[in-house]
Design a protein around this motif. Structure first.
Motif, mmCIF file in Angstrom:
data_model
loop_
_atom_site.group_PDB
_atom_site.id
_atom_site.type_symbol
_atom_site.label_atom_id
_atom_site.label_comp_id
_atom_site.label_asym_id
_atom_site.label_seq_id
_atom_site.Cartn_x
_atom_site.Cartn_y
_atom_site.Cartn_z
ATOM 1 N N HIS A 224 0.860 -1.194 0.000
ATOM 2 C CA HIS A 224 0.000 0.000 0.000
ATOM 3 C C HIS A 224 0.887 1.231 0.000
ATOM 4 C CE1 HIS A 224 1.176 -0.348 4.221
ATOM 5 N NE2 HIS A 224 0.941 0.945 4.324
ATOM 6 N N ASP A 226 0.824 5.234 1.832
ATOM 7 C CA ASP A 226 0.102 5.921 2.908
ATOM 8 C C ASP A 226 -0.639 7.126 2.342
ATOM 9 O OD1 ASP A 226 1.170 4.048 4.595
ATOM 10 O OD2 ASP A 226 2.620 5.385 5.540
ATOM 11 N N HIS A 281 4.776 0.192 -0.111
ATOM 12 C CA HIS A 281 5.547 -0.578 0.871
ATOM 13 C C HIS A 281 4.699 -1.675 1.501
ATOM 14 C CE1 HIS A 281 3.602 2.827 2.885
ATOM 15 N NE2 HIS A 281 3.623 2.135 4.012
#
Ligand SMILES: O=C(O)CCC(=O)C(=O)O
Ligand SMILES: [Fe+2]
Length: 352
Positions: A224, A226, A281
């Motif tokens: 994903h 952030d 990440h």
């Protein structure tokens, strides 16, 4: 299942039977292509000495330039000489560890699956879910203004509020400073976002990854990026991996005592009109060790819209993103399991 207030698009796995892996228990149904390597290559990520940014000489512009290059190339860098004492970092990690070591009944007092809840504990090992593709417990809480939120943080362990509060305040100051370096590196000035960041949100996501018997078959957190402007991550040991967009490979972030990890979030991608990309990440698991990470996510205020800087839009670079707020992200998260749904950043891209 969701990431650390994050957005992702991750194809759900076929079942183990469908892939003919009858010897693999059903709950290890992570798609083969997404399984982590047990010996990942190490990412050669820039390590930025923040003393350089605090210098008034030419060293400052060299550091700003290095930060800009890191954001463009990786959406990620590590920082040393950030000014947060090791005992503050250790205090935060050990209070997180002590919190997760509490009996389940105690942690369950904060259990909530409502993504709008400002303090909540959850785990990816829910009753009735037979597919454990991700193994993580997390505690998320708002952290700014600290005096408003600290009262609703865990009462146990007794030193939690003091230690986590101290780290929260220091890491927020650092995040605002790094944001200044980032906007300066974009050529729009160090103070471009300062007023809005001053009034912005800070969400802390404490993650606990217990030992996992077959770490090659599951993940701690799925891939994903952030939603934040930037995230500062403190980890007890290795396990963070970043996706290198140049060759599509996952690489492990090396462990360097005392360093903090800086992740470019979706809202800096929007601000920069795509010059900087939010880093994709994930977190991997260890066979014998519990891993703790503390992600501090910094963004604008709940309803403050992040827009692409107009200075970065021209004929050659048409505006690539729609405006959005933290609340828009939460609303997406509420109706969208990030393990299945479209990533937040994908929903913001303007198609011409
Ligand atoms: O545990 C990690 O290293 C990553 C956690 C993370 O990505 C998050 O909380 O958003
Ligand atoms: Fe994350």
């Amino acid at each position: 299942m969701e990431g650390g207030e994050s957005s992702s698009s991750f194809p759900m796995g076929e079942s183990a039977q469908e892939r003919g892996l009858s010897h693999v228990p059903e709950y290890y149904a992570i798609p083969t292509s997404h399984r982590p390597s047990l010996n990942p290559e190490t990412a050669d990520v820039p390590v930025i000495d923040l003393v350089g940014f605090r210098d008034s000489s030419s060293r400052r512009s060299v550091t700003v330039n290095d930060i800009g290059n890191a954001c463009r190339r990786y959406g990620f860098f590590q920082i040393v000489n950030h000014g947060i004492d090791q005992f503050v970092l250790d205090g935060a990690l050990s209070s997180a560890f002590d919190f997760f070591s509490l009996p389940t009944e105690e942690k369950s007092k904060l259990m909530s699956n409502d993504v709008h809840n400002p303090v909540r504990y959850a785990t990816s090992l829910k009753d009735g879910v037979d597919k454990i593709q991700f193994s993580r417990a997390f505690l998320k809480h708002y952290a700014y203004p600290l005096e408003d939120w600290v009262k609703s943080w865990p009462e146990n362990p007794p030193a939690y509020r003091e230690h986590m509060g101290r780290y929260a305040a220091e890491v927020r100051k650092l995040a605002l400073e790094i944001m200044e370096a980032i906007t300066e590196s974009l050529g729009i000035g160090a103070k471009y976002l300062s007023n809005k960041m001053e009034k912005g949100m800070q969400v802390m996501a404490l993650n606990c990854y217990p030992p996992f018997p077959q770490p090659g078959l599951a993940l701690g957190v799925p891939p994903h990026s952030d939603h934040s402007c930037l995230t500062i991550l403190l980890q007890s040991t290795t396990g963070l991996e970043i996706l290198d967009t140049e060759d599509g490979k996952w690489r492990a972030v090396p462990e360097l005592k005392g360093t903090l990890q800086v992740l470019v979030g979706d809202h800096v991608e929007v601000l920069s009109n795509g010059r900087y990309k939010s880093v994709v990440h994930r977190a991997t698991l260890h066979k014998e060790r519990t891993r703790i990470s503390i992600a501090s996510l910094h963004s604008l205020g709940m309803d403050e819209k992040m827009e692409t800087a107009k200075e970065l839009v021209d004929e050659e670079h048409p505006k690539g993103y729609k405006e959005s707020s933290f609340r828009d992200f939460l609303n997406l998260l509420a109706k969208n399991d990030i393990a299945e749904g479209k990533g937040f950043i994908e929903t913001l891209k303007i198609q011409y």
